[in-house]
Design an enzyme around this catalytic site. Structure first.
Site, PDB file in Angstrom:
ATOM      1  CB  SER A  95     -12.547 -60.899 -29.613  1.00 22.47           C
ATOM      2  OG  SER A  95     -12.926 -60.496 -30.918  1.00 22.47           O
ATOM      3  CG  ASP A 122      -5.795 -58.789 -34.044  1.00 24.43           C
ATOM      4  OD1 ASP A 122      -6.733 -58.096 -34.483  1.00 24.43           O
ATOM      5  OD2 ASP A 122      -5.942 -59.579 -33.089  1.00 24.43           O
ATOM      6  CG  HIS A 148      -9.433 -58.185 -32.390  1.00 29.56           C
ATOM      7  ND1 HIS A 148      -8.789 -59.342 -32.781  1.00 29.56           N
ATOM      8  CD2 HIS A 148     -10.687 -58.564 -32.028  1.00 29.56           C
ATOM      9  CE1 HIS A 148      -9.603 -60.371 -32.643  1.00 29.56           C
ATOM     10  NE2 HIS A 148     -10.761 -59.924 -32.189  1.00 29.56           N
TER      11      HIS A 148
END
Length: 349
Positions: free
Chosen positions: A38, A314, A317
């Protein structure tokens, strides 16, 4: 009249060729191929029936379109910023090309990264179908065949030998191990890290067979100090056991790359980037609960007003601001974060 048109046509073609040449010279490398999780996913998971997604607000709040794109970020991520540094267009997610949602000749690269995925095929399985590293490399082989068809075998090999192959993965594998008691029963920390490195080594060798010569490989960060980990611990402390395994894995990764270069794939060049050296902070910018990290960034989440002073977007990340710092470091740092060379030096090889 026909002669005049021919001259005009020739002049136009000449002018276009000059512009094309100038553009290609502006690009520091012909193409960049991104593999990973991600941290560098630009929206592949949008096309998968999985829950590891970021195609909803407040993600993308600082992206140029101000809309969520599937990037796990408030804005651009490391894949976008690396492309900017190299004067390349940011590659769309490969699955959007596969499904005909975008058009690309793959001449400037492709992005295969998938949020929640890992080096090992089983990592992230609870999220639904993802693209583990082995699947991402398999998709690259299709791109390789496309380039051979378009450029010829020698033309494709020449282009790929000067291109960058960026691998950003391993974070989810180690995080999964720390949470999964069954994995810990079946494997010691060293055995688990070794299994990761064995698969990664095999995929690098596979990429090498199909043209890859220049690699950018990142180590894992201090995962135990991410807000999502801190929020689970008493006193919001770091998980030092997980951090210790990150250190051990990075050491093994560095050794594996050195061994490949010295014994098996002597014609490769690489830049290893140690993200663990960067300082961690406590709270996430977007989320809910303790440290804004007990729940993911959702449309109902609290969002910090100044994203530029937060390391984390978050629970796990980085913000765009953090990614800019990281990309600047890997590009120009003389030795503190990169080994055996930085990205600028790798490009010049």
């Amino acid at each position: 009249m026909a002669f005049g048109i021919s001259l005009l046509s020739l002049f136009t073609l000449f002018a276009l060729s000059i512009l094309s040449f100038a553009y290609s010279k502006a690009q520091m490398v012909p193409a960049m191929f991104i593999f990973g999780d991600s941290v560098v996913d630009v929206g592949n998971n949008n096309y998968l029936p999985c829950v590891a997604r970021a195609d909803f607000p407040n993600n993308g709040i600082d992206f140029p379109t101000k809309k969520p794109t599937g990037r796990f970020s408030n804005g651009k991520n490391a894949a976008d910023l690396l492309a900017e540094k190299l004067n390349l267009p940011s590659s769309p997610p490969y699955l959007s090309l596969l499904l005909g949602k975008n058009d690309s000749s793959f001449l400037t690269g492709a992005n295969f990264a998938s949020g929640g995925s890992g080096i090992l095929n089983g990592t992230g399985r609870a999220f639904g179908p993802l693209l583990p590293l082995t699947k991402q490399v398999a998709y690259y082989l299709s791109v390789y065949e496309h380039l051979v068809h378009k450029l010829g075998s020698n033309g494709a090999k020449k282009r790929l030998s000067k291109s960058l192959f960026v691998i950003v993965t391993g974070n989810n594998d180690l995080s999964s191990y720390s949470r999964d008691s069954d994995l810990r029963k079946r494997n010691t920390p060293q055995q688990y890290s070794d299994s990761m490195l064995l698969v990664l080594k095999g995929q690098i060798k596979r990429l090498h067979i199909f043209g890859a010569r220049k690699f950018v490989v990142t180590g894992v960060g201090s995962l135990g100090c991410s807000p999502s980990q801190r929020s689970q611990n008493e006193g919001e402390r770091c998980d030092e056991s997980l951090n210790s395994q990150c250190v051990s894995y990075n050491k093994g990764l560095k050794s594996m790359l050195q061994e490949l270069k010295s014994k098996k794939l002597m014609d490769i060049h690489y830049s290893y980037f140690d993200t663990r050296r960067f300082t961690e902070v406590r709270a996430a910018c977007c989320g809910l609960g303790k440290l804004n990290a007990e729940f993911p960034c959702l449309p109902i989440s609290t969002v910090c007003s100044n994203r530029s002073n937060h390391v984390f977007w978050d629970g796990s990340h980085p913000t765009e601001a953090t990614d800019r710092v990281l990309v600047d470091a890997i590009f120009d740092d003389p030795s503190h974060y990169t080994f055996p060379m930085n990205l600028r030096q790798l490009v010049a090889v």
